[in-house]
Structure formats: C-alpha cells, structure tokens
Design an enzyme around this catalytic site. Structure first.
Site, PDB file in Angstrom:
ATOM      1  N   GLU A 138       0.886  -1.170   0.000  1.00 48.51           N
ATOM      2  CA  GLU A 138       0.000   0.000   0.000  1.00 48.51           C
ATOM      3  C   GLU A 138       0.912   1.204   0.000  1.00 48.51           C
ATOM      4  O   GLU A 138       1.651   1.433   0.964  1.00 48.51           O
ATOM      5  CB  GLU A 138      -0.919  -0.043   1.228  1.00 48.51           C
ATOM      6  CG  GLU A 138      -2.060   0.943   1.151  1.00 48.51           C
ATOM      7  CD  GLU A 138      -1.790   2.161   1.998  1.00 48.51           C
ATOM      8  OE1 GLU A 138      -1.261   3.160   1.440  1.00 48.51           O
ATOM      9  OE2 GLU A 138      -2.069   2.120   3.191  1.00 48.51           O
ATOM     10  N   CYS A 161      -2.956   7.414   5.179  1.00 48.23           N
ATOM     11  CA  CYS A 161      -2.923   7.065   3.762  1.00 48.23           C
ATOM     12  C   CYS A 161      -4.210   7.456   3.055  1.00 48.23           C
ATOM     13  O   CYS A 161      -4.235   7.565   1.828  1.00 48.23           O
ATOM     14  CB  CYS A 161      -2.642   5.577   3.594  1.00 48.23           C
ATOM     15  SG  CYS A 161      -3.603   4.530   4.692  1.00 48.23           S
TER      16      CYS A 161
END
Length: 501
Positions: free
Chosen positions: A260, A297
């Site tokens: 990620e 994120c």
C-alpha cells in the site's frame, strides 16, 4: 521494560549493528539492527513452524489470535507511554489504535471459525458421464507459507507488529516475520512481547512469529529475497515499496508483494451540494485533512470544485478553518522534511497559487493549501503525487466536463469521495464509472479518513495506491492474500483437510 533486542523464534537476541531511536520526546534507546543473518534464522524457524501451525484447527488458530489481543491489552499502559514518546501521537489516538489492533485480531478469530474464507467447492464424481467420466474434485484455500510484514510509520499498532497484515496472515495459517519500523521500535518490542507470551501460552512452535528491528535498506532486501518467504505485506512510501516490489518480481521464484504505497484521495464537490452546504463541507474537509497531522494514507489531499462564487466561498471557508489549526508533531524528522519538500514542489508548479502558507518548525507541521485551475492540473501530473501531511490542493474546474477530465486523469487511488445532494444525482452517476475504476473505495457525503475494519471494506486500489488491485489490507478479505487454492482429485476422505470431508 525494553531490551532493545530482536525476538527470533522465541528468543530475545542481539545481532547485527545497532541504532538509537529518535523519539518525539525523551531520550532515545539503543536497539539492535539486524541483517541477513538474523533474517535467515527467523525465516528458517518460520518454515519449520509452518508444518505444525498450518495444520492447527481453525479453532486453535482463533484461540491464538484472541490470546494475542488479551496480551496486548494487558500491556496497554506501557504501549501508550512508549508509543506517545516515540511518535508524538496523543494518548487518545494511541488508545483508540490499540482498540483497533485488538479488534482486528478478534475479528479474524471470529472470521476463521466459519468457512467462507476457504471458498470450499465440490464437483461430485460422474462415473457414467459420456464421452468421459468426471472425477471427484474438491477445492479449498490453503496457507502459502512464511510471510514477511513491514511495520508502517504512521500506525505503530494497527499497521505494524501485530497489525492487520500480521493478524490476517496468522489467521490464514502462515508464520510471520516482521521488520519493525525504526520510528517506533520500543512500541514494536512491547507488542512482540505480547505475541511471544501468546505463543508460549498456546504451546505453539516459537518460529510462528519473529520481530527483527533495524534501519537502512539491507534488512528489508534480505527479508523479501529470502527464498523461504512466500509473500510480503508492506505499507509505506511509493519509492521504497516499488523497490521491494521489483525485488520480489526478480527473485528466482517470484512472490506476491502486497504494498500500500500512496494516494491523494480526491474529493469531488457536486454543484448542488457546493451551493447548499459548501461551508460545512469546507470545515469537514479541513478536519479530515489535518487529522493526525495529515499522516493517514486516506488523507483527502485534493478537492475538485467548480469555478465561480460558490467555489470561492468554499476556498475561503476552508482557508479559515485550516488557518485555525495549530502546529502538530509529525511522526519522524524525515517525514517532516519530506512534507516541507512536498510543499516546495507544489508551490513551484506552474499555475499554482498559494492560498494558505505557514512556517513549519523542525518536526512540527502546519497546513498548506494551494489552488489551481483544472487546465493547469491536467497539464502538470506532478500535482497528483502524494504529499504526506496536511497539505491540500483545490482544483477549480470550469465545468463538469473538465471535472470529469480531472477524474479520468487520476492515477490509482485508495479512495474517491463524492459530496452530493439529490440534485447532483445525474452528474454523480456519470462520474461513478470513472471513480470506481480509479479507487478501491468510493464514498458519498463523508470523508475517507477513518477506515472501518469490517467484512466489506476494501483498503487498496489500482497502482500506485497498491501493488495488487485485487487485494485489501483492511477487513476480513485481507486473509485472501496469504492463501492459495488447491484442488483435490479423487483423494480419499481420510487424507483430505477436515473442512472438505
């Protein structure tokens, strides 16, 4: 309380060199910094543990996950004290994250008590079928083997030592070797103590879990290139993740790398919503953008709004709300420096206007806001690159066609958000095929920070949001990363896994 050592196959050992942590407050602590020798010992132990651990019943693995959660909770006060000193995160945030961490472990414990994750299938034998008979074929998902997990800088608990990657891999039946993040090595060690206690209490092979601390790139390279590692979970920077991804692909036996890596998480303001509640949306965006100093994120770094008076009012309201936000401590000196560099990169881009600027002091961050016309956004792809921190770019588009063009120009995202009212339904319907192709999660009338840990969550997306668009690092579907399908043809029942009998 802290040994400064690695946990390798049930033993606390020094090895390699050493490094001194750089906490947000208080004195640093010396920790061992591992290398290839420590990796080899941990991974070989994980391989030895795989045979017995993967053969445990689902109930036994669930009990192990529950015990890890209990042991983490028993160390709650120590985790909060050390975690706060290392990261500068407030007590409430760390306590909430600890709850998320133990909640994830218990969620996977419940999940594997059922069999849905195994995707059981059975095609019965058809011995009389013409022109050829069909054999008896059964299929289920089986664990892949030892897994490497990289701790994340921004979540010292929920995405690190016993975070979602570790929890889902252990639930799948895979031993785990964790590379601790040097931003919070003390927090990682305390969590490793909890996992070690659970391993002992459950009588498991000690190789089922190891934590290796360290700085620099050599440790990570040694871990992902070890031939006994079968898959990797990573949360971190695009540059670092891509380098590790390439190493995994170039191995003699390539392995999946579930990284990620980065996302700007755009928010699209539909005209009716902007007219009816632009000020409220601006305040909500400001709160989301600055949550945790913007170190999520899913931080919504981009807003796309129409040109005109209503868009101007949104910019003014957002600027006022963000201007009231004081300095926040960032997780590391390096992250703070990268944030300032990102601000300089955006400010130097053609067509960009500074709306809100400030002076960041060392490890502190304050918000930055920039405005750019849609045409200039489309001409400068650098504006779509993530800046990790509370920096926002407001893209002013001339009309809906340009808004749609901005959406089509996006790279892969973790999230895309629609702010819309009933009068926006037709326009939003036109955007939806674009947004669902660009992102792993599409939201309406909310903000993407705050990722629910549940069955239906997808925390991933097309590259560069993640390296595997079919995977998620949050939610129960995360377990699929550590499983592979196996078909059993005409195998006697006594030899089959229990779930297939």
């Amino acid at each position: 309380m802290l040994s400064g050592k690695h946990l390798i196959a049930g033993e606390w050992v020094a090895g390699g060199g050493s490094f001194t942590s750089q906490p947000a407050s208080g004195e640093g602590h010396v920790f061992a910094s591992g290398g290839a020798a420590e990796v080899a010992r941990a991974v070989e132990a994980a391989e030895a543990a795989f045979w017995s651990y993967s053969a445990l019943s689902r109930a036994e693995r669930a009990g192990f996950l529950e015990r890890i959660a209990d042991e983490i909770e028993a160390r709650g006060a120590d985790l909060t004290a050390v975690g706060s000193a290392e990261t500068g995160l407030p007590t409430a945030r760390l306590e909430g994250e600890r709850g998320r961490t133990t909640g994830q472990l218990r969620l996977f414990a419940r999940h594997i008590l059922g069999t849905d994750f195994l995707d059981l299938r059975h095609d019965v034998a058809l011995p009389e079928r013409q022109p050829l008979p069909r054999p008896d074929i059964r299929m289920m998902q089986r664990p892949v083997g030892p897994v490497a997990v990289f701790g994340a800088s921004n979540f010292p608990l929920a995405f690190s030592t016993a975070g979602g990657d570790t929890a889902s891999a252990l639930a799948a039946g895979c031993p785990v070797v964790v590379k601790g993040h040097p931003a919070h090595p003390g927090t990682g060690e305390i969590v490793a103590q909890a996992v070690d206690a659970a391993v002992r209490a459950c009588g498991l092979h000690p190789g089922v879990f190891s934590l290796i601390q360290g700085v620099g790139t050599d440790l990570g390279v040694a871990l992902v290139t070890h031939p006994l590692i079968t898959a990797v979970g990573f949360t971190g920077s695009l540059a670092g993740g891509r380098a590790l991804f390439d190493l995994c692909a170039r191995r003699e036996v390539p392995i999946p790398f579930y990284g990620e890596l980065g996302s700007v998480n755009p928010v699209f303001l539909m005209p009716a919503a902007l007219a009816a509640r632009g000020e409220a949306i601006a305040k909500g965006w400001a709160a989301s953008l600055t949550m945790g100093a913007g170190q999520f994120c899913t931080n919504p770094g981009i807003v796309v709004a129409m040109a005109g008076a209503e868009g101007d009012a949104f910019v003014a309201a957002a600027t006022a709300a963000l201007g009231a936000v004081g300095p926040q401590v960032m997780l590391t000196d390096g992250i703070a420096a990268a944030y300032r560099a990102g601000r300089e990169r955006i400010a130097a881009t053609a067509g960009v206007r500074e709306v809100l600027t400030s002076v960041c002091d060392r490890r502190n961050a304050t918000p930055y806001v920039f405005e750019v016309a849609g045409a200039d956004w489309l001409a400068n792809s650098v504006l779509g690159h993530e800046v990790f921190g509370p920096l926002g770019v407001i893209v002013r588009v001339a009309d809906f066609a340009e808004m749609e063009a901005v959406a089509r120009s996006l790279e892969g995202q973790l999230t895309c958000t629609l702010q819309m009212d009933d009068g926006d339904a037709d326009l939003a319907r036109r955007l939806m095929p674009v947004l669902e192709r660009k992102a792993g999660r599409v939201l309406a009338n909310g903000f993407p920070t705050g990722v629910e840990v549940c069955e239906a969550m997808v925390h991933g997306g097309p590259y560069p949001a993640s390296t595997n668009f079919g995977a998620t690092s949050v939610g129960t579907m995360a377990i699929r990363r550590w499983l592979r399908p196996v078909s059993y043809q005409n195998i006697p029942l006594a030899l089959l896994p229990e779930e297939l009998r």
